[in-house]
Structure formats: C-alpha cells, structure tokens
Design an enzyme around this catalytic site. Structure first.
Site, PDB file in Angstrom:
ATOM      1  N   SER A 113      -7.504   4.820   1.459  1.00 62.00           N
ATOM      2  CA  SER A 113      -8.347   3.579   1.458  1.00 62.00           C
ATOM      3  C   SER A 113      -7.763   2.723   0.526  1.00 62.00           C
ATOM      4  O   SER A 113      -6.924   2.921  -0.352  1.00 62.00           O
ATOM      5  CB  SER A 113      -9.936   4.049   1.420  1.00 62.00           C
ATOM      6  OG  SER A 113      -9.964   4.563  -0.221  1.00 62.00           O
ATOM      7  N   LYS A 114      -8.578   1.672   0.419  1.00 58.87           N
ATOM      8  CA  LYS A 114      -8.059   0.363  -0.624  1.00 58.87           C
ATOM      9  C   LYS A 114      -8.078   0.712  -2.174  1.00 58.87           C
ATOM     10  O   LYS A 114      -7.053   0.605  -2.581  1.00 58.87           O
ATOM     11  CB  LYS A 114      -9.264  -0.608  -0.547  1.00 58.87           C
ATOM     12  CG  LYS A 114      -9.246  -1.593   0.510  1.00 58.87           C
ATOM     13  CD  LYS A 114      -9.571  -3.101   0.005  1.00 58.87           C
ATOM     14  CE  LYS A 114      -9.393  -3.993   1.115  1.00 58.87           C
ATOM     15  NZ  LYS A 114     -10.970  -4.112   1.830  1.00 58.87           N
ATOM     16  N   ARG A 115      -8.843   1.829  -2.471  1.00 61.10           N
ATOM     17  CA  ARG A 115      -8.570   2.378  -3.733  1.00 61.10           C
ATOM     18  C   ARG A 115      -7.266   2.999  -4.097  1.00 61.10           C
ATOM     19  O   ARG A 115      -6.945   2.994  -5.191  1.00 61.10           O
ATOM     20  CB  ARG A 115      -9.782   3.048  -4.298  1.00 61.10           C
ATOM     21  CG  ARG A 115      -9.721   4.424  -3.934  1.00 61.10           C
ATOM     22  CD  ARG A 115     -11.144   5.065  -4.011  1.00 61.10           C
ATOM     23  NE  ARG A 115     -11.593   6.032  -3.020  1.00 61.10           N
ATOM     24  CZ  ARG A 115     -11.156   7.195  -3.331  1.00 61.10           C
ATOM     25  NH1 ARG A 115     -10.429   7.643  -4.343  1.00 61.10           N
ATOM     26  NH2 ARG A 115     -11.023   8.420  -2.334  1.00 61.10           N
ATOM     27  N   HIS A 116      -6.400   3.483  -3.024  1.00 59.53           N
ATOM     28  CA  HIS A 116      -5.199   3.971  -2.999  1.00 59.53           C
ATOM     29  C   HIS A 116      -4.243   2.872  -3.156  1.00 59.53           C
ATOM     30  O   HIS A 116      -3.101   3.131  -3.363  1.00 59.53           O
ATOM     31  CB  HIS A 116      -4.920   5.002  -2.131  1.00 59.53           C
ATOM     32  CG  HIS A 116      -5.743   6.198  -1.901  1.00 59.53           C
ATOM     33  ND1 HIS A 116      -6.678   6.331  -0.917  1.00 59.53           N
ATOM     34  CD2 HIS A 116      -5.966   7.205  -2.940  1.00 59.53           C
ATOM     35  CE1 HIS A 116      -7.296   7.238  -1.138  1.00 59.53           C
ATOM     36  NE2 HIS A 116      -6.983   7.932  -2.206  1.00 59.53           N
ATOM     37  N   GLY A 117      -4.525   1.352  -3.119  1.00 51.13           N
ATOM     38  CA  GLY A 117      -3.653   0.586  -2.970  1.00 51.13           C
ATOM     39  C   GLY A 117      -3.885  -0.216  -1.779  1.00 51.13           C
ATOM     40  O   GLY A 117      -4.660   0.066  -1.129  1.00 51.13           O
TER      41      GLY A 117
END
Ligand code: GLU
Length: 469
Positions: free
Chosen positions: A239-243
């Site tokens: 998800s977004k929090r992984h980049g």
C-alpha cells in the site's frame, strides 16, 4: 488444431494502474505472447459511481508506457449491459436465476441470526422459490447449487475444492439494472473467447461461483491462473505507506519501463537465478508453471538496482528522448551534441533519470554555482597560481579527448612538480561547483575547451573577489 490462446486484462477504472495490477497485466500479456495468442483489454466500468474516464486514461497510459500492447479493445463493459441483461433473462427463463426483494434490513437481520447460531452468513433463500416478478428495486440472484463441490483447477495454485453449499445465491443484477462483477465477467470472458483467465488471487473465492455460472449459461469454462499478491517488506499488503504504488509514479521518478517490467516479472516468477531479462527473452521463457504460489515481497532497492542497470545499458539517443521532459525548464539543452555527451558521462553513475537531471545542472550552468563548503575549502588563494597556469596552458592542448587530457594533466603536474591531488579538487570545484562529480577528464572533454577556459577564469575571479572582501 488447438484453440488460439486469448488472455485479457480487465481493470476497473477506479484509480491508477498500481504495481499489483501491472504485474497481473504483464503475466497475462506474456502468456498470450509466449503462446502466439491474443491479449484483450477490457475496462470493467459498470460501477457507475466509482468509474472515471480519467482512470481509464491513466490505466491505458500506464499499459502503453510499460509496452503491454493489446490486440483487441479496449472493450468497455458498461457498453455491453444489454448483453448482460439478455443473459440474466435467459437464466431467469430457465429457472436458474430469480428476482429477490429482500430489503437490506431483512438481509442484515438474517445475517445476524446466522452468526448468532454459529452458521456461515449467507443468503437464506427467502425469495428463492417465490417466483417473484421484476419490481422496482428488485435484484436478480443466481440459483446456486446446494450440494456437491466445485473444483477450481488453478494453473498456479493447483486444484482448490469448494463446497457448493458454502456459496451464496449471488446477486447477478443489482436494483439499478446493472450486472454485478461476477456475472458480467463471466459473460464477457465467455463471449470474448478468453481461454485463460489470469488475475490476482484476491479473486480465487469468486472463481467457483463463476464456474457455476459458466455452466448454467452453457459456456465452456476457461482455464484459471491466480497469481499471488504483492506485499510490503512488513508482509502487509502493498500500500501507499510502502512507497509509490502507481506505475506512472515510477515514470515520474525517473524509472525506465523495462526496469519496472523486469522487476515485476521477477516478483513471483523465476528462471533459475537469472535476474536480467529483455522483453523478447521473457516472451520466450514465460510459462505459468514457473509462477510461485506464495506472496511476493516488494523490494524498492532491487527495482532501483535494475533501473541503474537499464540506464547504463540504454543508448544515449534513447536517453535523449527520455530526458527531454525531465531537464529543468531553464536548462539550455538545445545543443544536442553537448547534451548527448552529458548523458553519456552521467548514465553509468545514476540510478534514476531524475537523478541524472539533478546531477547535470553544472554542465548546463552559464555560471557554476559553488557549493559553499566546497568553495571555502578548495577555491582558496593557494591554488590561484595553479589555476592560472592551467588557464594559460589549455588553449594549446591539441587533443581535447579523454586520453589527450589525461596526458595534459600528467605533464602539467610534472612540470609544476605537484601531486595531482593538489589540483584535483580545486579543478573539480571550479568546473562543477561540487566535490563529487564524474571524472575530471570526462567532465573536461564534455564541457569542451571554451567552457573549461571560462570556468577557470570564473573560479580565479571568485578567489580574488573573496580574498579582497
Ligand atoms: N475488474 C476486476 C478487477 O479489477 C477484474 C477481475 C478479473 O480479472 O476477473 O479486480
């Protein structure tokens, strides 16, 4: 004659093309290409509220950028609704589907009751045998099998057996007259003669229901391959929090499409321990039996490494084109010969094209901007005489090539009886403004005699100004 392989990618246009979707599309595309088949693009836009034309365009642009060309389509599912309704009617006429008028409150109450008695919550069949007619807001449900099992013969996961009594009487047409995903996908895949459905394994549980619908409609059941999901380093779904998760964000960050393709294919597919694959090679080698069963973990460092590799390998002509939108707006990149030399200097040193644009600033600068610390340490009165001597000697250098400059610098330091070290960093700062840059000789060749002379002059002036103030 064996039937022609036809695969498809069927994105819902409710956002950009993300890494997971791109990997699914890539596998589907490679499988078609490997088998000399056809790859169909179908935009599943029946969700009227969430689908946007902007998303469709973003997805198509990303596919095009990755080089995943389609042989047919894009088909738009929303334009096929009449066809879906016809098929719904056929099932109703044959008693294989029925109208249901249960309200959401009734469904919720029955769900709660099932949970309370420890049963799996599923539609309780209230309307199944009522033979209701269509009425405002009524939905159509598929009459699911109550007994027996359905086997999904998955080309990646092997056989998966489902008990039919666990499958719901699925809604196939909503109250607004639109088909649901599970129904439309079956009708479209069947009518588009899709032979292999390759998709993310979040759809595995839908597949037995879809198989039952193929059978009810009298269609041949295609082969299925569910590819594992992509996780972040912490093993949570990517998800977004992984980049960045959008394919086009990688374009904007200066990645080459072949790096992303190479990276994506290696998530869940292997050929020995080989890491670098060209597209023709992938087409030649790709088979579904080499797709792994377990989830893949997204590794941004590896993607970066592959990108550096492909930038190094790319022709400067190609990079001229790729770099065009990335140069700072005010960079004078109009001199193609010069710009191409700049690229050649930098391409072995950068990991992204954006990094290349940033590193190139000193080449294009009319006036070099010195990094404050670099100037303080290296552009000092002690080196003025050396820089002046160099300024005087350079116009006479005949061979302003890498070897010519190497020879010149050697002779220059010998003559002045200094180590190269004494002049190296002052010269670098004078020419680039920084203490880290490509090799001095390369920089000098690329800048050319005139720019080198001008920059030496500027640096000498700078030292003098500074020592005066
Ligand atoms: N539109 C569906 C999705 O984007 C397609 C799934 C499938 O390939 O069947 O998830």
């Amino acid at each position: 004659m064996t039937e022609k392989v036809r695969t498809r990618f069927a994105p819902s246009p409710t956002g950009f093309l993300h890494i997971g979707g791109a990997r699914t599309a890539l596998f589907s595309w490679l499988f078609a290409r490997h088998n000399g088949g056809e790859f169909v693009l179908r935009v599943e836009d029946t969700d009227q509220i969430r689908s946007t034309e902007e998303s469709t365009k973003a997805i198509l642009d990303a596919m095009t950028w990755l080089g995943l060309n389609w042989d047919e389509g894009p088909h738009f599912q929303a334009q096929r609704v009449d066809l879906h309704r016809e098929m719904v009617q056929k099932l109703i006429d044959e008693g294989k589907a029925y109208y249901c008028t249960c309200s959401s409150e009734e469904l919720e109450a029955s769900r709660k009751q099932a949970m309370a008695t420890g049963k799996k919550p599923k539609y309780d069949g209230t309307c199944r045998d009522k033979n209701l007619k269509k009425s405002p807001g009524s939905v159509v449900r598929f009459r699911g099998a109550q007994t027996g099992t359905t086997v999904v013969e998955d080309l990646v996961k092997g056989n998966i057996i489902f008990n039919n009594d666990e499958l719901d009487d699925l809604i196939i047409e909503r109250g607004d007259g639109y088909p649901t995903y599970n129904f439309a996908v079956v009708v479209d895949d069947a009518l588009m003669n899709i032979t292999h459905v390759i998709r993310g394994d979040d759809h595995v549980n839908n597949t037995p229901r879809q198989i039952l619908m193929y059978e009810a409609l009298g269609f041949a059941v295609p082969k299925f391959a569910h590819v594992p999901m992509i996780l972040g380093a912490d093993k949570a779904r990517l998800s977004k929090r992984h980049g960045a998760t959008s394919v086009m964000a990688y374009k904007e960050m200066g990645y080459l499409p072949e790096a992303l393709v190479n990276y994506l294919v290696r998530l869940s597919w292997a050929h020995g321990d080989q890491e670098i694959f060209s597209l023709p090679e992938l087409i030649n080698l790709f088979t579904l039996d080499a797709v792994g069963k377990s989830p893949a973990v997204f590794n941004p460092e590896k993607l970066l490494w592959l990108n550096a590799h492909y930038i190094k390998e790319a022709s400067t002509e190609r990079l001229m084109v790729e770099m065009k939108p990335l140069w700072p707006a005010d960079a004078p990149t109009g001199d193609a010969v010069f710009t191409q030399k700049v690229i050649a200097d930098l391409q072995p040193r950068v990991k992204t094209l954006v990094e290349m644009a940033a590193m190139a600033d000193f080449y294009f600068a009319g006036q070099v901007q010195y990094e404050e610390q670099a100037a303080q340490k290296f552009l000092v009165p002690d080196v003025t005489a050396h820089l002046q001597a160099m300024l005087a000697a350079i116009p006479a250098v005949q061979n302003f090539s890498k070897t010519g400059i190497e020879e010149f610098l050697k002779a220059f330091t010998q003559e002045r009886d200094i180590k190269f070290k004494v002049i190296a960093q002052p010269l670098r700062v004078a020419l680039t403004g920084k203490t880290v840059s490509p090799g001095i000789d390369e920089v000098m060749v690329t800048l050319g005699k005139d720019r080198v002379v001008q920059r030496l002059n500027d640096a000498i002036g700078y030292i003098e100004d500074r020592s005066r103030s």
